[in-house]
Design an enzyme around this catalytic site. Structure first.
Site, PDB file in Angstrom:
ATOM      1  N   HIS A 140      16.363 -23.925  12.441  1.00 54.67           N
ATOM      2  CA  HIS A 140      16.711 -24.781  13.577  1.00 54.67           C
ATOM      3  C   HIS A 140      17.744 -25.788  13.070  1.00 54.67           C
ATOM      4  O   HIS A 140      17.725 -26.154  11.894  1.00 54.67           O
ATOM      5  CB  HIS A 140      15.423 -25.498  14.006  1.00 54.67           C
ATOM      6  CG  HIS A 140      15.500 -26.278  15.279  1.00 54.67           C
ATOM      7  ND1 HIS A 140      16.089 -27.514  15.354  1.00 54.67           N
ATOM      8  CD2 HIS A 140      15.037 -26.005  16.527  1.00 54.67           C
ATOM      9  CE1 HIS A 140      15.973 -27.978  16.600  1.00 54.67           C
ATOM     10  NE2 HIS A 140      15.344 -27.075  17.331  1.00 54.67           N
ATOM     11  N   ASP A 217       9.125 -26.648   7.841  1.00 55.65           N
ATOM     12  CA  ASP A 217       9.305 -27.037   9.237  1.00 55.65           C
ATOM     13  C   ASP A 217       8.263 -26.277  10.055  1.00 55.65           C
ATOM     14  O   ASP A 217       8.417 -25.090  10.331  1.00 55.65           O
ATOM     15  CB  ASP A 217      10.738 -26.693   9.673  1.00 55.65           C
ATOM     16  CG  ASP A 217      10.950 -26.887  11.171  1.00 55.65           C
ATOM     17  OD1 ASP A 217       9.985 -27.280  11.870  1.00 55.65           O
ATOM     18  OD2 ASP A 217      12.072 -26.632  11.639  1.00 55.65           O
ATOM     19  N   GLN A 220       7.031 -24.870  15.134  1.00 56.17           N
ATOM     20  CA  GLN A 220       6.583 -23.738  15.954  1.00 56.17           C
ATOM     21  C   GLN A 220       5.327 -23.072  15.400  1.00 56.17           C
ATOM     22  O   GLN A 220       4.798 -22.151  16.024  1.00 56.17           O
ATOM     23  CB  GLN A 220       7.677 -22.666  16.044  1.00 56.17           C
ATOM     24  CG  GLN A 220       8.925 -23.080  16.764  1.00 56.17           C
ATOM     25  CD  GLN A 220       8.719 -23.337  18.244  1.00 56.17           C
ATOM     26  OE1 GLN A 220       7.700 -22.969  18.829  1.00 56.17           O
ATOM     27  NE2 GLN A 220       9.680 -23.995  18.855  1.00 56.17           N
ATOM     28  N   LYS A 243       5.461 -29.971  20.955  1.00 54.00           N
ATOM     29  CA  LYS A 243       5.318 -28.516  20.866  1.00 54.00           C
ATOM     30  C   LYS A 243       3.835 -28.145  20.745  1.00 54.00           C
ATOM     31  O   LYS A 243       3.464 -26.988  20.827  1.00 54.00           O
ATOM     32  CB  LYS A 243       6.066 -27.984  19.630  1.00 54.00           C
ATOM     33  CG  LYS A 243       7.532 -28.389  19.559  1.00 54.00           C
ATOM     34  CD  LYS A 243       8.460 -27.296  19.995  1.00 54.00           C
ATOM     35  CE  LYS A 243       9.896 -27.729  20.082  1.00 54.00           C
ATOM     36  NZ  LYS A 243      10.679 -27.473  18.878  1.00 54.00           N
ATOM     37  N   CYS A 381      19.169 -24.092  19.615  1.00 53.66           N
ATOM     38  CA  CYS A 381      19.380 -24.981  18.457  1.00 53.66           C
ATOM     39  C   CYS A 381      19.347 -24.210  17.143  1.00 53.66           C
ATOM     40  O   CYS A 381      18.872 -24.727  16.127  1.00 53.66           O
ATOM     41  CB  CYS A 381      18.354 -26.116  18.417  1.00 53.66           C
ATOM     42  SG  CYS A 381      18.449 -27.216  19.817  1.00 53.66           S
TER      43      CYS A 381
HETATM   44  C1  LIG Z   1      11.637 -27.910  18.205  1.00 52.81           C
HETATM   45  C2  LIG Z   1      11.903 -27.606  16.793  1.00 52.81           C
HETATM   46  C3  LIG Z   1      12.374 -28.580  15.907  1.00 52.81           C
HETATM   47  C4  LIG Z   1      12.734 -29.968  16.341  1.00 52.81           C
HETATM   48  O1  LIG Z   1      11.701 -30.607  16.977  1.00 52.81           O
HETATM   49  P1  LIG Z   1      11.966 -31.952  17.779  1.00 52.81           P
HETATM   50  O2  LIG Z   1      10.734 -32.127  18.556  1.00 52.81           O
HETATM   51  O3  LIG Z   1      13.174 -31.732  18.634  1.00 52.81           O
HETATM   52  O4  LIG Z   1      12.177 -33.022  16.793  1.00 52.81           O
HETATM   53  C5  LIG Z   1      12.550 -28.228  14.594  1.00 52.81           C
HETATM   54  N1  LIG Z   1      12.279 -26.996  14.157  1.00 52.81           N
HETATM   55  C6  LIG Z   1      11.831 -26.039  14.975  1.00 52.81           C
HETATM   56  C7  LIG Z   1      11.523 -24.688  14.415  1.00 52.81           C
HETATM   57  C8  LIG Z   1      11.627 -26.306  16.312  1.00 52.81           C
HETATM   58  O5  LIG Z   1      11.195 -25.342  17.122  1.00 52.81           O
END
Ligand SMILES: *Cc1c(COP(=O)(O)O)cnc(C)c1O
Length: 423
Positions: A140, A217, A220, A243, A381
């Site tokens: 992302h 990260d 998800q 999320k 993104c």
């Molecule tokens: C949504 C997302 C982000 C960023 O999250 P924010 O809530 O916009 O800060 C980072 N990495 C992944 C894989 C995402 O799906």
């Protein structure tokens, strides 16, 4: 022995996995009861943001109705209560991720701010010109740009693990990239664009064998599978509340205590200090050292409520149910002529990116919306990974545990309609 996927598929065929009742779960999400353009809402955009159960909405409302006050500084009852609720939420996150100590949980705005915190604090402290940071081809933008900024500031270089045509990391290539100059690895647990579940435990072991810390990260991953930061042995793990069925504007960074203690503050201001004079400021202890200013108190409390709710439903049941749903959705979409699924990893979470011959993803999204079906179209993104697959954009249906097989069937019917309109 049958695989979990087969078991889950069989269970969903029979009705529902033991102990998981999707219709009951749906009752907990008031937004799902509405109609859109005269059709029942089919919400398939949970990877962009998830819907909130009533218990989360209630926790936030109750806070503003009965408990609102600033945390950590007050002597009065409401402030003590707010502080207790806020710190309870931190403890819930720690238990949810199996962190050994609530001090290892820092509240931030979301995964984006979490990665920026690690880059600007840990990264700046430990990188210099010539050092290398490894990320992957499916990141992302939140896990690319903060490292590019850090590289510009320090003279370090970014290295990228390539992927195969299914959207899986090439682990041999990762092994080759790890070297004496590597200072940090930062990879996504579950890709928001492809759905790939990465072998993060193996990545962490490989990096650690070179003495290199790892950032995961988890934006998800947390909504779909249970995460154990101690079993993974990751050094940092970030996630976004919104999320995870909680409010926007709240997220967390997990960091190993000894790393957090060695790191300089990320931002300066109130709450992150012990004492301030114009000559010298003493910083507060971890985690408060990283929480300058009034935090998103209601958001943290909402996140705690979401975690309670998820724990009650059971993440293992959620994962099993979603595997069945994903298998059904994959079959339904693969049967549509001219449809190509982008992201066909063996290990996948409930995300289906696809393109249709001769139809712009934006048009797919617009036509589906007329049927009450909410999907996302665009680059999600994650422009570099779409470039890797030679497409500027995809349509993406993303699942959560409140979605049903009937909704997937409605999606497939609507896409069929699109193909006949453009055929
Ligand atoms: C949504 C997302 C982000 C960023 O999250 P924010 O809530 O916009 O800060 C980072 N990495 C992944 C894989 C995402 O799906």
């Amino acid at each position: 022995m049958r695989t979990i996927n087969e078991l889950a598929a069989q269970e969903t065929l029979r009705g529902r996995p033991a102990g998981f009742d999707v219709e009951r779960v749906r009752q907990d999400f008031p937004i799902l009861r509405q109609q859109v353009h005269g059709k029942p809402l089919v919400y398939l955009d949970s990877a962009a943001t998830s819907q909130k159960p009533q218990v989360v909405i209630d926790a936030v409302t109750r806070y503003y109705q009965a408990e609102n006050s600033n945390v950590h500084r007050g002597i009065h009852l409401l402030s003590e209560r707010a502080t207790e609720l806020f710190e309870d939420a931190r403890a819930k996150v720690a238990r949810f991720l199996n962190a050994s100590d609530a001090r290892e949980i820092i509240f931030v705005r979301g995964a984006t701010e979490g990665i920026n915190l690690v880059a600007q604090s840990y990264g700046k402290m430990s990188l210099k010109a010539g050092d290398e940071i490894i990320i992957s081809a499916m990141e992302h933008h939140s896990n690319i740009v903060p490292w590019q900024i850090l590289c510009q500031e320090t003279g370090a270089a970014l290295r990228v693990i390539p992927i195969n045509d299914d959207g899986e990391l090439l682990m041999d290539e990762f092994k080759k990239l790890l070297n004496a100059r590597t200072r940090l690895v930062s990879v996504v647990h579950v890709s928001n664009a492809l759905g790939t579940i990465n072998p993060v435990k193996q990545i962490i072991e490989m990096a650690h064998s070179h003495g290199v810390p790892v950032v995961i990260d988890g934006a998800q991953a947390a909504p779909h599978l249970s995460v154990d930061v101690r079993a993974l042995d990751c050094d940092f793990y970030v996630l976004s509340g919104h999320k995870l069925f909680a409010p926007t504007g709240i997220g967390i960074v997990f960091g190993k205590a000894h790393l957090l203690e060695a790191m300089p503050p990320y931002q300066g201001g109130g709450d992150m200090i012990l004492s301030v004079t114009f000559e010298r400021t003493l910083y507060n202890v971890v985690p408060f050292k990283f929480e300058a200013g009034t935090p998103h108190i209601a958001g943290a409390i909402g996140l705690g409520a979401a975690i309670d709710y998820l724990t009650e439903v059971g993440l293992d049941k959620i994962a099993a149910y979603e595997r069945g749903l994903l298998a059904h959705a994959t079959d339904a979409l693969a049967a549509i002529p001219g449809l190509r699924i982008i992201g066909t990893a063996k290990e996948k979470a409930g995300i289906l990116s696809f393109v249709l011959d001769g139809v712009h993803p934006h048009d797919i999204g617009t036509i589906l919306d007329q049927d009450g079906i909410a999907i996302r179209t665009g680059h999600h993104c994650a422009q570099p990974v779409l470039q890797r697959f030679g497409v500027p954009a995809t349509a993406r249906a993303s699942l959560a545990f409140y979605n049903t097989r009937e909704e997937i069937d409605a999606l497939a019917r609507a896409i069929h309609k699109v193909t006949t309109l453009f055929g």
